[in-house]
Design a protein around this motif. Sequence first.
Motif, short mmCIF file in Angstrom:
data_model
loop_
_atom_site.label_atom_id
_atom_site.label_comp_id
_atom_site.label_asym_id
_atom_site.label_seq_id
_atom_site.Cartn_x
_atom_site.Cartn_y
_atom_site.Cartn_z
N ALA A 1 49.91 35.91 39.55
CA ALA A 1 49.41 37.21 39.65
C ALA A 1 49.93 37.87 40.84
O ALA A 1 50.13 39.08 40.76
CB ALA A 1 48.19 37.43 39.13
N ARG A 2 49.81 36.97 41.98
CA ARG A 2 50.00 37.77 43.29
C ARG A 2 51.48 37.92 43.53
O ARG A 2 51.74 38.62 44.43
CB ARG A 2 49.50 36.78 44.45
N MET B 1 50.55 43.94 43.99
CA MET B 1 49.17 43.20 44.19
C MET B 1 49.20 42.58 45.62
O MET B 1 47.79 42.36 45.89
CB MET B 1 49.60 41.69 43.34
N GLY C 1 39.72 46.13 46.99
CA GLY C 1 40.45 45.39 45.77
C GLY C 1 40.86 44.28 46.24
O GLY C 1 41.54 43.40 45.42
N TRP D 1 36.59 44.14 49.75
CA TRP D 1 36.00 44.19 48.34
C TRP D 1 36.33 45.43 47.77
O TRP D 1 36.95 45.49 46.75
CB TRP D 1 34.53 43.77 48.15
N ARG E 1 40.90 40.36 46.45
CA ARG E 1 40.26 39.05 45.90
C ARG E 1 40.80 37.75 46.45
O ARG E 1 40.27 36.88 45.87
CB ARG E 1 40.56 39.12 44.24
N HIS E 2 41.69 37.80 47.21
CA HIS E 2 42.19 36.49 47.65
C HIS E 2 42.75 36.95 48.98
O HIS E 2 43.46 38.01 49.53
CB HIS E 2 43.57 36.17 47.01
N TRP F 1 45.51 39.88 49.08
CA TRP F 1 46.05 40.39 47.70
C TRP F 1 45.02 40.62 46.60
O TRP F 1 43.98 40.64 46.85
CB TRP F 1 46.66 39.01 47.08
N ARG F 2 45.28 41.49 45.53
CA ARG F 2 44.38 41.80 44.46
C ARG F 2 44.06 40.90 43.54
O ARG F 2 43.16 41.26 42.72
CB ARG F 2 45.03 43.28 43.88
N ASP F 3 44.55 39.78 43.57
CA ASP F 3 44.31 38.72 42.56
C ASP F 3 44.38 37.42 43.20
O ASP F 3 44.97 37.21 44.24
CB ASP F 3 45.20 38.59 41.33
N HIS F 4 43.42 36.36 42.63
CA HIS F 4 43.39 35.15 43.38
C HIS F 4 44.41 34.13 42.51
O HIS F 4 44.70 33.04 43.16
CB HIS F 4 41.91 34.55 43.07
N ASP F 5 44.90 34.63 41.44
CA ASP F 5 45.74 33.77 40.62
C ASP F 5 47.29 33.78 41.36
O ASP F 5 47.69 34.89 41.55
CB ASP F 5 45.87 34.29 39.31
#
Length: 222
Positions: free
Chosen positions: A20-21, A26, A47, A44, A49-50, A13-17
């Motif tokens: 947000a995922r 995402m 993009g 990386w 991040r998770h 996914w593009r975000d760790h939250d």
Amino acid sequence: MTAIAPEPAIRAWRDHDPQARRLPGMSLGPLPGTAGTQDVDRLWALGVRHVELDAPVDLSADHPTAQRAAIDRLRLVRDLTARAVSVDWDLEVSAQSAQRSAREWKVLSHLHPPRTLTGLADAPQALHAWRTRHYVCKLVWRRGPGFVQIRDRRWGDLRRFTADEPRYQDAIALLDAGAHSGDVPADVLEEFTSEHLVLCLGDLAWWLPYRVSRWLQEAMAV
């Protein structure tokens, strides 16, 4: 010769939250072939991040192929941690070697904390301690002109090791991806192992520290 195991696969996914995922765009879906620093750099750049690993890391495995698979997944978690990428992964340790297992979570505590930890009598307490005490740069190494330095804060204080002989750098290069213990000079391997800088699993030995990619503090403070 080291055993050949299928490369680990991930979902990314593009975000760790977590919230947000769930948003459109995402998820990067499943991605194969992600064992190695160059692959992590590629992730990386995409993009990522998770990450979620495809299978548990099983340190109780007694078959060479399964041990190779466990090392490959640990290597992936290590290199993602160096990038400050969060990882959902599961860790299984051997209940038959409780004394050794009780140390394993601290030996691995520089890695992003696992989602689950099984095989320890005090697994909930160990997992809580891992999660609450973890931070990036807990066990790192760097290469300088003619030397290698390791900084270790897993035990609460700073332990610093410096090696200026080329054979140490050669050994680290071998151990980085996991190597047959017989391929590493015995005295160097013993020195690294005694300082908990190497994890041995069957005939494999693997380098625990990572080369940091993101500093969370000023360089003089790390």
